[in-house]
Design an enzyme around this catalytic site. Structure first.
Site, PDB file in Angstrom:
ATOM      1  CG  HIS A 198      -7.674  -1.137  -4.147  1.00 61.99           C
ATOM      2  ND1 HIS A 198      -8.228  -0.744  -3.904  1.00 61.99           N
ATOM      3  CD2 HIS A 198      -7.499  -2.758  -3.546  1.00 61.99           C
ATOM      4  CE1 HIS A 198      -9.378  -1.800  -3.182  1.00 61.99           C
ATOM      5  NE2 HIS A 198      -8.188  -2.246  -2.422  1.00 61.99           N
TER       6      HIS A 198
ATOM      7  CG  ASP B 289      -2.192   1.329   1.356  1.00 60.48           C
ATOM      8  OD1 ASP B 289      -2.770   1.401  -0.267  1.00 60.48           O
ATOM      9  OD2 ASP B 289      -2.289   1.593   1.920  1.00 60.48           O
TER      10      ASP B 289
ATOM     11  CG  HIS C  25      -4.763   3.638  -3.698  1.00 57.65           C
ATOM     12  ND1 HIS C  25      -3.080   3.502  -3.636  1.00 57.65           N
ATOM     13  CD2 HIS C  25      -5.253   3.742  -3.104  1.00 57.65           C
ATOM     14  CE1 HIS C  25      -2.907   2.886  -2.426  1.00 57.65           C
ATOM     15  NE2 HIS C  25      -4.163   2.550  -2.119  1.00 57.65           N
TER      16      HIS C  25
END
Length: 385
Positions: A265, A179, A262
């Site tokens: 993701h 992350d 992200h």
């Protein structure tokens, strides 16, 4: 003439009121909590409470605070958040304290905001930067990404017990590295495009610099830290990685900006095959996808794949339950990653769903080549739980 004017662009940094980290820090929770509220409500799942409950209770009692704990039910969904709001109100709490992982923390931030009380985070793992941020990621009951919810402030207190983090499986810390590594890649892209950040303004030098610092700390310390945590040890490298995963990454992504990693993701969550993977595991696939989309130097992509494989993160589609030849699934993921308003539009060039699908599909063969040439294990298929 219209009275509506375009807001003047500003640069801004947001951050938690106080950040506390160290081995045994949880025994001082009451001390740091007392100035914030007098009637706390603790929210924690049964597993986490089983190994921290005693320390939390003792710490709060020493600070003359009552101990009221509510069980968290697993997914930060709208339903769970609304349930917690009612519990906070029924308890007459003036501060709500999340003790646990990112899901618990996001649910508590959202519920605290809706209930009109202050909120505190006590992460039991260093697997995401959720503890420091002023936003929550809300999922459907089935675990698909639903929305980001933004709040006018960050937690009043973030307290991280390094020993608690070191006692958790090393896979959690590895996921946090995945992350946090994305933070610099995305802040760099946001800076280049001069896009808005999650803090509601243009990127600051501070946010961008902290994102870069997170990256540098992790490349230097992640591997020895993970080895130490496998033996449940707290070393200087472990403390540096916890801070990079939690504070530097949190400040860096909010005030530096999110971009493609992200968004990919979020796209991956539409595939049931990826459910059960940690947030940072999916983000790592997003980071590799972003590097491909950027046309980054091959040596940079190679180094990133090799390093994150050594960290224990997935670097192929196989490891997240997908196949490079499943064009239908990859296009569905890519379409979800490129919906209007997604952070992928902070990239310094236009990104279409077809571009994302191609980038995703290209990862498999190249990553396998890199791993083979580096003497790293071949990827093993992942099956969703």
């Amino acid at each position: 003439m219209s009275n509506t004017q375009t807001p003047v662009p500003v640069r801004t940094v947001i951050s938690p009121g106080r950040y506390v980290q160290g081995a045994g820090a949880i025994t001082r929770l009451g001390e740091f909590l007392a100035p914030i509220g007098s009637t706390p409500l603790i929210v924690s799942d049964d597993v986490v409470w089983g190994f921290v409950g005693h320390d939390v209770e003792a710490s709060l009692q020493a600070a003359d605070l009552t101990v009221v704990r509510e069980k968290f039910n697993g997914i930060p969904s709208s339903r769970e958040i609304d349930r917690l709001v009612e519990v906070i109100r029924a308890a007459g709490a003036d501060v709500v304290v999340a003790v646990g992982g990112g899901s618990t923390i996001d649910a508590v931030k959202a519920a605290g905001y809706l209930a009109g009380v202050r909120w505190v985070t006590v992460p039991s793992v260093a697997s995401t930067d959720a503890p420091t941020s002023a936003l929550a990621v809300v999922y459907t009951e089935d675990g698909e990404f639903e929305e980001y919810r933004f709040f006018p402030r960050n937690p009043d207190l973030v307290l991280v017990d390094s020993q608690l983090v070191a006692n958790a499986p090393a896979a959690f810390l590895a996921a946090g590295v995945g992350d946090a590594l994305a933070t610099w890649l995305e802040a760099r892209a946001t800076q280049r495009s001069n896009s808005l950040t999650m803090a509601g303004g243009l990127p600051t030098q501070t946010g961008t610099a902290l994102a870069r610092l997170s990256w540098d700390v992790l490349w230097e310390n992640a591997l020895p830290a993970l080895d130490a945590v496998r033996d449940h040890l707290v070393t200087p490298a472990v403390d540096k990685v916890i801070e990079a995963n939690t504070l530097l990454s949190g400040l860096g992504f909010e005030s530096g900006g999110l971009a493609a990693a992200h968004a990919v993701h979020n796209g991956l969550t539409v595939s049931a095959a990826t459910h059960g993977l940690a947030h940072g595991q999916k983000v790592n696939i997003g980071s590799i996808t972003q590097l491909v989309l950027e046309g980054a130097p091959t040596s940079d992509i190679r180094d990133f794949i090799e390093f994150t494989t050594r960290v224990g993160l997935p670097t192929t589609l196989t490891e997240v339950g997908l196949r490079a030849d499943d064009t239908e699934s990859l296009l569905a993921i890519a379409e979800a990653a490129t919906v209007p308003g997604e952070t992928i539009h902070s990239m310094p060039f236009e990104v279409r769903a077809a571009d994302v699908a191609s980038a995703l599909a290209s990862i498999e063969r190249f990553a396998r080549r890199v791993r083979s040439e580096a003497g790293l294990p071949a990827p093993e298929p992942y099956h969703a739980h």
